[in-house]
Design a protein around this motif. Structure first.
Motif, PDB file in Angstrom:
ATOM      1  N   TRP A  38       0.839  -1.194   0.000  1.00  0.00           N
ATOM      2  CA  TRP A  38       0.000   0.000   0.000  1.00  0.00           C
ATOM      3  C   TRP A  38       0.875   1.245   0.000  1.00  0.00           C
ATOM      4  CZ3 TRP A  38      -4.974  -1.009  -0.862  1.00  0.00           C
ATOM      5  CH2 TRP A  38      -5.433  -2.298  -0.574  1.00  0.00           C
ATOM      6  N   ASP A  39       0.456   2.227  -0.776  1.00  0.00           N
ATOM      7  CA  ASP A  39       1.264   3.437  -0.866  1.00  0.00           C
ATOM      8  C   ASP A  39       1.119   4.282   0.406  1.00  0.00           C
ATOM      9  OD1 ASP A  39      -1.160   4.905  -1.063  1.00  0.00           O
ATOM     10  OD2 ASP A  39      -1.120   4.833  -3.251  1.00  0.00           O
ATOM     11  N   SER A  40       1.936   5.316   0.493  1.00  0.00           N
ATOM     12  CA  SER A  40       1.975   6.136   1.703  1.00  0.00           C
ATOM     13  C   SER A  40       0.648   6.849   1.952  1.00  0.00           C
ATOM     14  CB  SER A  40       3.111   7.160   1.608  1.00  0.00           C
ATOM     15  OG  SER A  40       2.957   7.984   0.458  1.00  0.00           O
ATOM     16  N   ASP A  41      -0.070   7.225   0.880  1.00  0.00           N
ATOM     17  CA  ASP A  41      -1.351   7.911   1.055  1.00  0.00           C
ATOM     18  C   ASP A  41      -2.370   7.007   1.742  1.00  0.00           C
ATOM     19  OD1 ASP A  41      -0.366  10.173  -0.130  1.00  0.00           O
ATOM     20  OD2 ASP A  41      -1.252   9.796  -2.098  1.00  0.00           O
ATOM     21  N   GLU A  42      -2.421   5.751   1.297  1.00  0.00           N
ATOM     22  CA  GLU A  42      -3.383   4.824   1.903  1.00  0.00           C
ATOM     23  C   GLU A  42      -2.989   4.506   3.341  1.00  0.00           C
ATOM     24  OE1 GLU A  42      -6.600   2.224   2.497  1.00  0.00           O
ATOM     25  OE2 GLU A  42      -6.233   3.877   1.119  1.00  0.00           O
ATOM     26  N   ARG A  43      -1.711   4.361   3.606  1.00  0.00           N
ATOM     27  CA  ARG A  43      -1.266   4.077   4.966  1.00  0.00           C
ATOM     28  C   ARG A  43      -1.552   5.254   5.887  1.00  0.00           C
ATOM     29  NH1 ARG A  43       4.486   1.080   5.233  1.00  0.00           N
ATOM     30  NH2 ARG A  43       3.681   0.695   7.339  1.00  0.00           N
ATOM     31  N   MET A  44      -1.420   6.464   5.374  1.00  0.00           N
ATOM     32  CA  MET A  44      -1.747   7.652   6.166  1.00  0.00           C
ATOM     33  C   MET A  44      -3.246   7.720   6.435  1.00  0.00           C
ATOM     34  SD  MET A  44       0.753  10.606   4.561  1.00  0.00           S
ATOM     35  CE  MET A  44      -0.034  11.887   5.552  1.00  0.00           C
ATOM     36  N   ARG A  45      -4.038   7.354   5.427  1.00  0.00           N
ATOM     37  CA  ARG A  45      -5.486   7.358   5.620  1.00  0.00           C
ATOM     38  C   ARG A  45      -5.890   6.336   6.682  1.00  0.00           C
ATOM     39  NH1 ARG A  45     -10.044   5.070   4.949  1.00  0.00           N
ATOM     40  NH2 ARG A  45      -9.016   3.139   4.327  1.00  0.00           N
TER      41      ARG A  45
ATOM     42  N   LYS B 255      -5.134   7.608  10.057  1.00  0.00           N
ATOM     43  CA  LYS B 255      -6.039   8.683  10.472  1.00  0.00           C
ATOM     44  C   LYS B 255      -7.407   8.150  10.890  1.00  0.00           C
ATOM     45  CE  LYS B 255      -8.021  13.056   8.829  1.00  0.00           C
ATOM     46  NZ  LYS B 255      -8.095  14.022   7.689  1.00  0.00           N
TER      47      LYS B 255
END
Length: 479
Positions: free
Chosen positions: A262-269, A272
């Motif tokens: 999973w990319d960083s955007d999905e991991r950040m989501r 959150k």
């Protein structure tokens, strides 16, 4: 929505709130059945529980209710058709439960439900009898007031989910035409916390199996033979210890080859919207985390695969000691799989690995108990919008999208066989102690769950009719 629809919702909600005492009484009756699907001594209890549920569906006004026998436990099917042209929702739930062992750890008997501090305690109260009943009672609220449902409804309630739904796929395949629907809905998942609803968008798959290790033909005296024979229980533990490396990674060859990154955007989501490490540890009541390094606990339990030992049996199990070397030992193990992992390949690699790890001093075999494919749900489907709106109406706040580490076999079946998504709209809480002693279900969530399902049926009818109208308009323009 039309005035008549709003009146129907208001009438159903009023009925639900006036009959909360009866709703609790029904849940008490439901939980009293020790419907443990995995234990043969409870086969009649599972059958009786299914019969009780069928009776409830008949009593609320569902005109077509069937108890369908299978090779093990019956499937309860019911339907009510409003109109051939109306949208159709397929409601799923399961009435079987996990074993209550160890019963000595329960504060009160597991099949004698009791209400304490606005929770109902008992095996199956949360998983899945309380959540299932929220749908049945929402249907009742409509049928006892406006005598009409906002959509066509079909119900499948099975008695084998806790053992991997071995007979459900054949039922769905055989009755595929009858089960046609726009979408399915179930309540067998968790919210993030009180007043924090969540829509689940992915489930891990499952491969459940036993490793059986055999040694001498019979149990032996540990004084006479200790040090001369390889204890099967010890050999089994040695095999199990090699299924993980020092970093918590599973050692099955090829296990991670298809695991999605999973990319960083999905991991950040995920960081959150999902629970924090401390929240997960608090929910599980443990102080130190363990597992695959480089990932949060939420990631480890949802988008990363895992292997867990669920039980070991071997040798003397009674009080006190017994000087014995057991002739055999068995471990029960489950693997949780994530999307893109191939269940058959993992199973084949596992069996080969166990054979290689087995010392020449003992014999082993792997017995597969259950298989369940991983599943993901499209967030943009209209019924997800309906569920979000229903949650907001029922709980006063919008839900968040979350992933689940659990497995529900039927979700992948519905998608593969019927071509429909499943809305996972759960009302359980992280500390409901599902599968553990002192399982419980919040009455606050029970009542709001009924209200939420009342809203969901109306919202599902609205959004699905809207989508049909938009498609028809598009087709006319194309012409």
């Amino acid at each position: 929505m039309t005035t008549s629809t709003n009146k129907a919702i208001e009438g159903a909600l009023k009925f639900s709130r006036l009959h909360r005492k009866q709703a609790v009484e029904k849940l008490h009756s439901f939980v009293r059945f020790p419907s443990v699907s995995v234990q043969s001594q409870h086969a009649q209890d599972v059958k009786n529980c299914g019969g009780w549920l069928a009776g409830q569906l008949q009593s609320i006004g569902m005109p077509r209710v069937f108890v369908v026998p299978t090779a093990r436990h019956p499937i309860i099917y019911a339907e009510r058709v409003v109109s051939k042209n109306a949208p159709t929702i397929l409601i799923y739930g399961h009435y079987d439960v996990q074993p209550a062992d160890p019963e000595s750890a329960w504060t009160t008997p597991p099949f004698q439900p009791i209400v304490r501090d606005h929770y109902i305690y008992g095996r199956g109260a949360s998983d899945d009898k309380g959540q299932l009943l929220t749908h049945v009672l929402a249907l009742e609220a409509y049928l006892k007031t406006s005598r009409k449902l906002p959509v066509n409804v079909k119900c499948i309630f099975e008695g084998e989910e806790e053992i991997g739904s071995p007979n459900l796929e054949a039922f769905i395949t055989r009755h595929r035409r009858r089960l046609l629907a726009d979408a399915a809905v179930m309540s067998d998942t968790r919210m993030l916390g009180p007043d924090r609803p969540a829509l689940t968008t992915s489930l891990r798959g499952a491969l459940g199996f036993e490793i059986e290790v055999r040694g001498p033909r019979q149990d032996l005296h540990s004084g006479n033979f200790g040090g001369a024979v390889h204890n099967p229980l010890q050999a089994l533990c040695e095999i199990i210890a090699k299924l993980h490396d020092e970093n918590g990674r599973v050692t099955i060859p090829g296990f991670y080859d298809q695991v999605r990154s999973w990319d960083s955007d999905e991991r950040m989501r995920m960081a959150k919207t999902g629970p924090s490490d401390s929240q997960i540890m608090d929910d599980g009541q443990f102080k130190m985390p363990w597992g695959e390094t480089g990932f949060s606990l939420y990631e480890r339990t949802t988008v990363r695969p895992a292997l867990t030992v669920n039980g070991i049996v071997g040798g003397y199990q009674g009080p006190g000691g017994k000087a014995v070397i057991p002739s055999q030992a068995v471990a029960k193990i489950s693997i949780r799989l994530v999307p893109d992992q191939n269940l058959s390949s993992i199973e084949s690699s596992l069996i080969s690995l166990i054979a290689r790890l087995t010392p020449p001093t003992v014999r082993s075999r792997v017995i597969v108990l259950m298989r369940s494919e991983p599943a993901s749900i499209e967030r943009g489907h209209p019924t997800m919008e309906a569920a979000a709106n229903a949650y907001h109406a029922g709980f006063g706040t919008a839900p968040v999208f979350v992933r689940s580490g659990g497995s529900i076999p039927v979700v992948a079946m519905f998608k593969r066989i019927l071509g429909i998504p499943t809305v996972l709209m759960g009302f359980a809480l992280p500390d409901d102690r599902i599968h553990a002693p002192n399982e419980r279900f919040s009455l606050h969530n029970y009542f709001r769950g009924i209200d939420t399902n009342i809203h969901f049926l109306a919202e599902a009818g609205r959004v699905l009719r809207k989508r049909r109208a938009e498609k028809n308009g598009t087709h006319r323009k194309d012409r």
